[in-house]
Every structure is written in C-alpha cells, then in structure tokens.
Design an enzyme around this catalytic site. Structure first.
Site, PDB file in Angstrom:
ATOM      1  NE  ARG A  31      -2.968  20.212   1.879  1.00 27.49           N
ATOM      2  CZ  ARG A  31      -2.339  19.286   1.765  1.00 27.49           C
ATOM      3  NH1 ARG A  31      -1.729  19.015   0.735  1.00 27.49           N
ATOM      4  NH2 ARG A  31      -2.495  18.005   2.717  1.00 27.49           N
ATOM      5  CE1 TYR A  43       3.205  12.816   4.352  1.00 27.87           C
ATOM      6  CE2 TYR A  43       5.206  13.778   4.214  1.00 27.87           C
ATOM      7  CZ  TYR A  43       4.183  13.793   3.738  1.00 27.87           C
ATOM      8  OH  TYR A  43       3.567  14.722   3.334  1.00 27.87           O
ATOM      9  CD  GLU A  57      -5.595  20.429   4.253  1.00 27.74           C
ATOM     10  OE1 GLU A  57      -4.262  20.083   4.665  1.00 27.74           O
ATOM     11  OE2 GLU A  57      -6.155  19.747   3.419  1.00 27.74           O
ATOM     12  NE  ARG A  75       3.382  20.627  12.363  1.00 26.00           N
ATOM     13  CZ  ARG A  75       3.289  22.080  12.819  1.00 26.00           C
ATOM     14  NH1 ARG A  75       3.878  21.990  14.274  1.00 26.00           N
ATOM     15  NH2 ARG A  75       2.809  22.883  12.394  1.00 26.00           N
ATOM     16  NE  ARG A 123       4.734  13.609   0.641  1.00 27.28           N
ATOM     17  CZ  ARG A 123       4.073  12.400   0.678  1.00 27.28           C
ATOM     18  NH1 ARG A 123       4.481  11.274   1.153  1.00 27.28           N
ATOM     19  NH2 ARG A 123       2.702  12.659   0.595  1.00 27.28           N
ATOM     20  NE  ARG A 126       6.268  14.971 -14.261  1.00 32.00           N
ATOM     21  CZ  ARG A 126       5.391  15.393 -13.457  1.00 32.00           C
ATOM     22  NH1 ARG A 126       4.618  16.557 -13.419  1.00 32.00           N
ATOM     23  NH2 ARG A 126       4.908  14.490 -12.700  1.00 32.00           N
ATOM     24  CG  ASP A 166       1.756   8.992  -0.116  1.00 33.64           C
ATOM     25  OD1 ASP A 166       1.422   9.689   0.471  1.00 33.64           O
ATOM     26  OD2 ASP A 166       2.642   9.126  -1.190  1.00 33.64           O
TER      27      ASP A 166
HETATM   28  N1  UDP Z   1       5.515  21.588  -0.265  1.00 32.13           N
HETATM   29  C1  UDP Z   1       6.078  22.714  -0.441  1.00 32.13           C
HETATM   30  N2  UDP Z   1       5.256  23.515  -1.376  1.00 32.13           N
HETATM   31  C2  UDP Z   1       3.765  23.353  -1.906  1.00 32.13           C
HETATM   32  C3  UDP Z   1       3.658  22.007  -1.570  1.00 32.13           C
HETATM   33  C4  UDP Z   1       4.408  21.030  -0.840  1.00 32.13           C
HETATM   34  O1  UDP Z   1       7.099  23.467  -0.121  1.00 32.13           O
HETATM   35  O2  UDP Z   1       3.341  24.066  -2.232  1.00 32.13           O
HETATM   36  C5  UDP Z   1       6.508  20.709   0.342  1.00 32.13           C
HETATM   37  C6  UDP Z   1       6.246  20.783   1.887  1.00 32.13           C
HETATM   38  O3  UDP Z   1       7.539  20.382   2.530  1.00 32.13           O
HETATM   39  C7  UDP Z   1       5.411  19.707   1.962  1.00 32.13           C
HETATM   40  C8  UDP Z   1       6.125  18.576   0.881  1.00 32.13           C
HETATM   41  O4  UDP Z   1       6.298  19.346  -0.016  1.00 32.13           O
HETATM   42  O5  UDP Z   1       5.469  19.021   3.280  1.00 32.13           O
HETATM   43  C9  UDP Z   1       5.237  17.157   0.651  1.00 32.13           C
HETATM   44  O6  UDP Z   1       4.055  17.957   0.255  1.00 32.13           O
HETATM   45  P1  UDP Z   1       2.861  16.770  -0.189  1.00 32.13           P
HETATM   46  O7  UDP Z   1       1.799  17.500  -0.831  1.00 32.13           O
HETATM   47  O8  UDP Z   1       2.985  15.668  -0.595  1.00 32.13           O
HETATM   48  O9  UDP Z   1       1.973  16.876   1.509  1.00 32.13           O
HETATM   49  P2  UDP Z   1       0.798  15.956   1.820  1.00 32.13           P
HETATM   50  O10 UDP Z   1      -0.102  15.892   0.800  1.00 32.13           O
HETATM   51  O11 UDP Z   1       1.148  14.772   2.346  1.00 32.13           O
HETATM   52  O12 UDP Z   1       0.499  16.989   2.800  1.00 32.13           O
END
Ligand code: UDP
Length: 368
Positions: free
Chosen positions: A279, A347, A299, A248, A171, A175, A349
C-alpha cells in the site's frame, strides 16, 4: 535496588504501564533500543506533516473507557478511514461494502450482491471456514477474493491464503450498505499533534534511556529494579531456546513530492501481485493537511529475520503452539511481565494494547 520497574520498550504498552505506575507512586526506568520513544506508533514531523514512520496508525475503539483514557493525552480529529483498493487500473472502495460490489458487478441492491456471492460459492460447500481463503470466499465470493484479497494477503503475509488463519480477514467489516468506514467501532480518529506527543505525555516525569538494549543493559547494570516489564519479542527474551516465532517485517520507502496531493486519499492498497508494495500511505490526509508538499510511504512486506524490526506476529497454529510454550515459561517468572504485540505475540490494535496494559495494572494492584 533503585527502581520498582524496569520497562523494556517505550511503545504504547510500556508507556501506559509507566504512566499508571508513576500515578501509583512507583518508580520506573524505561529503556528502548531505538533512538526515539513510541515504538511503532512513533511519528516524525516532516514539512509540517506527521509522518507515521512505522506504518499508518488509525485509532479506533468501541471501548468507551479506552477512548476516554486516550483522550486525556490528546484531542482527536474526526478522520474516518476509507481506504481505496487498486487492482491494476480498477479502483474499489474498502472495506467490502455496497460501493465495492456495485463497482465490481454493476449492481444496485444488497439482494443482487448477495445473490452473486451465493452463486459464486455455491459449489464450494463451505460450512466452517478452515483458513483465510475459505473464510474470504464464503464472505465475499470469488471475484472480490481474486481481485482484492488474494494478491494483497499473499504479499502482506508471504504465505498462501490457505495457510493463514481465518481471523485475519475477519478484522475487516463486510457490509451490505453503502458505507466506506473501514472500522465498525464507535470511536475513531487521529490524535491532533501526532502519536509521539501522546507517548511524551505518558512518560513525563519518568526516566527514559534511548539506544539501550535490554540484554546489554541488564548484563552491565545487574538488577536495577524489583520487577521487569518486557515488551520486546518473548522468544528473543528467552534466546529462542524453544524455537523461533515467525513475524512479518515491513520496509518503508518514503518519498517527498512538491505537490499538494499525490493520491487523493490517506491509504491506497495495491491488491494485485505484480506491484511489489502492499500500500501507499499519504500521511497529510490523516489530518486534512494543506501543505504545498506531500510525503508518501510505500510499504513492502517481508519475512522477519533476526535483526529486522518485527511488526506482525504470524498467528497460525504452529506459531501459536510455540508461543503457548513460551507463555508457560513466562508464567513461572515471578518478577518479569510480558506485554504488547511482541511480548504477547498477538495481532493487537492500539485500543487492545491499552486495554491489556490497564488490565495488567489492575491485576497487579489486586495482588499487592
Ligand atoms: N486485506 C485484503 N485486502 C485489502 C486489505 C486487507 O485482503 O485491501 C486483508 C489482508 O489479509 C490483511 C487483512 O485483511 O492482512 C487485515 O487488514 P488490515 O487493514 O486490518 O491490516 P493492518 O492495517 O493491520 O496491516
């Protein structure tokens, strides 16, 4: 029979569906078990700050049709998501890009970064990544995996990275340019006025009953509509008769501070295992807020149990197989449609939710 559709759930899918059906002259009744509309994109204004009560929602899409669609309901600001990852006392830019690599290794050029990653994974011989760990290692190497992915992912999903599907990490963009935009999409922003106002507009002129549980409502009222759109959990709809799908859940600890700026960014990810939350969101920064106070949300991720709010489907093989059985059951229904993240166990968006709802409307139109 009074309504054409009974819509269970006033989240984005249900609201788009209701709006489109109303446009086509259909009569819908929307019910929601919560005391507000909007599902998980619901925002509440506190101290003039739009607080994303069920977690941060940043709208992004590459689909022009979807972008134009959502812009009917709100103007969007020019927010670009650029989260910070905090590993103990080290700070890194996300997504994984040259700023991250340069800070991690003190290097400057893309080739240097690629060489280090290559060196770190050479002995692993990963040709086709079978799980999230292999996928992450093969993309960013061991250091970034250990510091920025492993701990965060295991907190977020409550599972070992080896037991999670590779697509979850894909996801995120990777880069070899100095670009901290978390998304690759063409269009991005936060709706001015918040998400709840969008849902209100979509539901204008449609009857909505809050604090109303689908099962209880239909038991008491019988069949009030020709058809049903159900956006709750598909396994719950079927009383879990084939088994329980895993989700979850997330708990938010909201705090208010008498200060203008708590963390200097909307999103800070805590990527080590020791910090119990995944986070911290500082909501005002989504809208460049200048209020003298600030609201933050920590969270905490946990396994979903019956009665909790589901947030993320755990799309591993075991659950996907079980979902497939529910989907087959659902297919044999003549008058019930399932939609949204919970109804489709996906999952999604927000843009994909809108896409799916509009596709469903088109499909129904064709068959009419
Ligand atoms: N992820 C990670 N470290 C980070 C942010 C994301 O390993 O700092 C991984 C983690 O497995 C997460 C996935 O990337 O579940 C997708 O992150 P995203 O931000 O897309 O999750 P959402 O915003 O949907 O909670």
């Amino acid at each position: 029979m009074k309504y054409d559709y009974l819509i269970a759930g006033s989240g984005l899918y249900g609201a788009v569906f209701a709006y489109e059906m109303k446009k086509r002259g259909k009569k819908c009744l929307v019910i929601d078990k919560r005391n507000h509309i909007g599902g998980n994109i619901y925002c509440e204004k506190i101290d003039d700050i739009n607080v994303h009560k069920y977690g941060a929602h940043i709208f992004h899409t590459s689909n022009k049709k979807v972008w134009e669609y959502i812009n009917q309901f709100a103007e969007f600001n020019n927010y670009i998501n650029s989260p910070i990852a905090r590993y103990k006392d080290e700070l890194y830019n996300l997504p994984f890009n040259m700023n991250t690599f340069s800070k991690m290794w003190g290097i400057v050029t893309p080739q240097e970064a690629k060489d280090i990653i290559q060196l770190q994974i050479a002995d692993l011989n990963i040709t086709e990544p079978k799980n999230l760990e292999e996928q992450a290692l093969s993309l960013v190497g061991r250091d970034v995996y250990e510091k920025l992915i492993k701990g965060y992912t295991e907190k977020q999903w409550g599972r070992d990275c080896k037991d999670l599907p590779a697509f979850i990490i894909k996801r995120l963009p990777l880069r070899f340019t100095y670009d901290n935009n978390y998304f690759n999409d063409r269009y991005q922003g936060i709706p001015i006025g918040g998400y709840t106002a969008i849902i209100e507009k979509m539901l204008e002129g449609t009857e909505v009953l809050l604090n109303t549980d689908y099962k209880e409502f239909t038991a008491k009222n019988g069949q009030v509509a020709d058809k049903v759109l159900y956006t709750g959990m598909i396994d719950e709809y079927y009383d879990y008769k084939l088994g329980v799908l895993e989700y979850r859940s997330v708990r938010f600890e909201q705090e208010r501070y008498e200060m203008e700026n708590y963390q200097g960014n909307a999103v800070v990810n805590y990527t080590d295992r020791e910090v119990p939350y995944t986070r911290i969101i500082e909501h005002k920064h989504f809208e460049y807020g200048k209020q003298p106070v600030t609201i933050i949300s920590k969270e905490y991720s946990s396994e979903w149990h019956k009665g909790d709010e589901p947030y993320y489907p755990v799309n591993n093989e075991k659950n996907n197989l079980l979902y497939e059985k529910y989907r087959q059951l659902a297919e044999s229904e003549n008058n019930v449609i399932f939609g949204g993240r919970l109804g489709n166990y996906k999952y999604y968006d927000m843009d994909k939710v809108i896409e799916a709802a509009l596709d469903k409307i088109e499909e129904l139109n064709k068959n009419e």
